[in-house]
Write an enzyme that holds these catalytic residues in place. Structure first.
Site, PDB file in Angstrom:
ATOM      1  CB  CYS A 160      22.343  20.864  19.767  1.00  0.00           C
ATOM      2  SG  CYS A 160      21.328  19.482  20.297  1.00  0.00           S
TER       3      CYS A 160
HETATM    4  C1  BEZ Z   1      20.448  20.501  24.235  1.00  0.00           C
HETATM    5  O1  BEZ Z   1      21.041  20.388  23.166  1.00  0.00           O
HETATM    6  O2  BEZ Z   1      20.789  21.322  25.065  1.00  0.00           O
HETATM    7  C2  BEZ Z   1      19.281  19.625  24.551  1.00  0.00           C
HETATM    8  C3  BEZ Z   1      18.461  19.169  23.531  1.00  0.00           C
HETATM    9  C4  BEZ Z   1      17.357  18.400  23.838  1.00  0.00           C
HETATM   10  C5  BEZ Z   1      17.117  18.048  25.159  1.00  0.00           C
HETATM   11  C6  BEZ Z   1      17.976  18.480  26.168  1.00  0.00           C
HETATM   12  C7  BEZ Z   1      19.071  19.266  25.868  1.00  0.00           C
END
Ligand code: BEZ
Length: 212
Positions: A46
């Protein structure tokens, strides 16, 4: 509630964001909109996505498009995380993020897929036209970051194909040749597309991009 489909009106809502309280439709005004969810603040994928969206602001502006993110985290958390995004992605976050703590908007847009994760949103994208209708949706899992260049490419196609009688072929990019839609006969096509067209098959007619 049934899942939202292309052509449906994007539901209006009031929400708290990092730029204050908004009403979605009023916030969009007469522009195109991109509403996208991400699973959670302070997560790596994210962080890279939101950094990239900030860097593409000029591209969204050129396309008369407003962008808004969403996760189910509180607004204070969004603000804290934005500092990290700015620091690590070498940018300044320049679009609002919805703090959907009560999951109202994520439920309205079916952004929580319980068999993937029953608490967090998946990576949804809704492109909304100036008529507030949903023009495109995408759904990615948490582990796969989206390609925002592809989202810009699709936006180019949506904006072109709603204004001209064309469709865009595989791997099309802005400036490439287009396909004349089959509802236009050859005689009308000759008038509508003065640059001409190549008739490969009766149903496959290629013309230079009309607005270039
Ligand atoms: C991420 O943004 O890295 C992420 C968020 C939730 C679950 C897995 C990865």
């Amino acid at each position: 509630m049934a899942a939202l489909r292309l052509g449906d009106t994007a539901p209006n809502f009031s929400a708290m964001t990092t730029e204050g309280q908004i009403m979605f439709h009023e916030w969009l005004g007469d522009k195109w909109g991109i509403l996208f969810s991400h699973p959670a603040d302070f997560t790596p994928v994210c962080t890279t996505e939101l950094g990239m969206v900030s860097k593409l602001k000029d591209e969204f502006d050129k396309r008369n498009t407003r962008v808004i993110g969403l996760s189910v985290d509180p607004v204070e958390s969004h603000h804290e995380w934005i500092n990290d995004i700015n620091e690590t992605q070498n940018t300044t976050v320049n679009f609002p993020m919805i703090a959907d703590e009560n999951k109202y908007v994520s439920s309205l847009y079916d952004m929580i897929h319980p068999n993937a994760d029953d608490k967090l949103t998946v990576r949804s994208v809704f492109i909304v036209g100036p008529d507030k209708k949903i023009k495109l949706t995408l759904t990615y899992p948490a582990s796969t970051g989206r390609d925002f260049n592809e989202i810009l490419r699709a936006l180019d196609s949506l904006q072109l194909t709603t204004s001209f009688g064309v469709a865009t072929p595989v791997n099309w990019n802005d400036g490439d040749d287009c396909i004349i839609v089959n509802s236009i006969n050859d005689e009308d096509a000759a008038k509508k597309f003065p640059k001409g067209f190549k008739k490969i098959k009766p149903y496959l007619r290629i013309t230079p991009q009309p607005n270039k």
